[in-house]
Design an enzyme around this catalytic site. Sequence first.
Site: not given
Length: 710
Positions: A328, A419, A447, A618
Amino acid sequence: MSYVKRSEIDVSADLAALIENEILLGIDADHFWDGYVALLKDLVPENRALLAKRDELQSQIDAWYTSHKGQTFDVEAANSYLREIGYIQPAPAPFEINVENVDPEIATVAGPQLVVPVMNARFALNAANARWGSLYDALYGTDAIEGAPSGKGYDAARGAQVVAWARAHLDQVAPLANGSWADVQAVEAGETLSITLGDGATTLANADHYAGYRDNGDVMLRVNGLLIEIKINRDSAIGATDPAGISDIRLESALTAIQDCEDSVAAVDAEDKCVVYANWLGLMKGTLQESFDKGGKVMTRRLNDDVTYTAPDGAGVTHPGRALMLVRNVGHLMTNNAIMWNGEETPEGIMDAVITVACAMHDLTKTDGLRNSRAGSVYVVKPKMHGPEEVAFANTLYGRVEDMLGLPRNTVKLGIMDEERRTSANLAACINAVKNRCVFINTGFLDRTGDEIHTMMQAGPVIPRGEMAQSAWLGAYENGNVDTGLAAGFTGQAQIGKGMWARPDDMADMLQAKIGHPKAGANTAWVPSPTAATLHATHYHHVNVTDVQNDLRGRPHASLDALLTPPVMIGRNVSDEDVTRELENACQSILGYVVRWVDQGIGCSKVPDIDDVALMEDRATLRISAQYLANWVEHGICTKDQVEAAFRRMAPKVDAQNAGDAAYSPMAPAFDGAAFNAARALVIEGIAQPSGYTEPLLYKARLSVKQAAK
């Protein structure tokens, strides 16, 4: 930081050395740097224009909602305006993706997916090696089955529980023609599988479930494409007490693993990015290893070898021993000081694209050994893209990278993280923009909720966070992602994914809930640990996702009106007690994550919540909490003073939760450290943050801490 001149740019000396001495493969360094400069000249202006468009659209949406404040929400009028300003774009004509050279772990076999910070070599190796996991271990040491082990040594009673659960699972997913796996006395594998019970012999009810055998007598089954290894070892402690000598049942678990350069890492400068790239390079070369102390012994972790067995027809089979790895990259927003151009930082997303693909060339050149993609592809997940133009920009970027590195077009396959709200509203057009590269879409509730709150900031106060999972937009979002992927021909070509299970210690609840993901048509879903991957793999034994997708293909597409209906409170008051509880929950969560990120550079970890329950945190979870409180302040549900007071009440709580960490710096009673100030700013300045992202403030705070330590 020391820089060296390369072509027309200034490059961190350490990064330049890593690229030139270790990464580049068959490419002249001067050619590489000239190509990099050409990329910057051509693409940086477009990158900046796309970011400016984000801000322009947000300003227009804010103005529309401000002008309609106090009015009943009119979804038809709102969506008409979104079309007028280009937020909602025309849907493309019906199409299907057309991708080549895709590995079966993505194209045809459904199973769990891990996401791990590539900056941590040990975690990265654990994720790569989580392709196989012990079902016995996953059950024994977690709450997946009732109770817990007793004593310091092996608990035979707990072991019996584990064996009973595992055999019952085999009865359900790979049943015998007669009898139960619980009564198996012996197993003999060859061209056929013969199983001895107490009252005679039998075999599998479905002969297709028999995949083969290993030289040591282990039996290989296959259910819905996933291998199950029944280990036979009468000399082991477990096998010696089992009538059939079965010592373990190993499951093919994490088929894929996303090695993350983004939300789960804290990489803010050239020093950090060198660690990220060196670890990814080691994974692609197959040479990454990490030594650590465990119980007074030095352990070294390396990538696992492949698994070999013999098929019923006598043919030898080599099966991957590691998860297929995707990487990613970061999104389009942030810049980094690792490469400077005309005295300015350059886009981190462009840097990630070039360097991670260059690293992956070491894998592409292999014909044997520890390979990642046997199909000859590089898999990149691209997050935080807003709408089709930004996805098209990514397509251009990776095409230019392929040209620069001498790779055939579409070697790089892309995953779109659905997202951001504008991407959700235009998902078909986003996929169409990369239809020859797209091998992955997924929903990311965390997100996506943060962007929902930020985009609709002026629509009104959002509903309490605990109610968000039941809101209309979320159901439309989850179903719409699947509907769009199926209409675009993802079955047999690409992954449709679902989001993370955030409670890594609650495996019993996960076993109950997460089977909903394959039942919803997702052929992969995120899990927080290798153990969770093994347990989640059992869901794919029960559910044939291809059959589910075929059944879902005919349903009406999820409603765009529902997707774009903001989750705001209409004519509703929130009690003082509820406001205080929401403030303290959110402030504690923000502080618990930010203090580790800023002070120690930990991008993802188990962070205890206000009730001391460990949650995977996160930047996505941080974005929700910060935007949530910013919204409530904006609409008068609470005040800035109340937020300030809640942060000060929660800082001692977080300090106490981290008391056992020798590297931890308390926030109280001074309340003036970089971490505390960053946490506070994420709320107080939250509306002003681009798309509500947390990175700009986190990067700034972390850089200040690193600079002060020098």
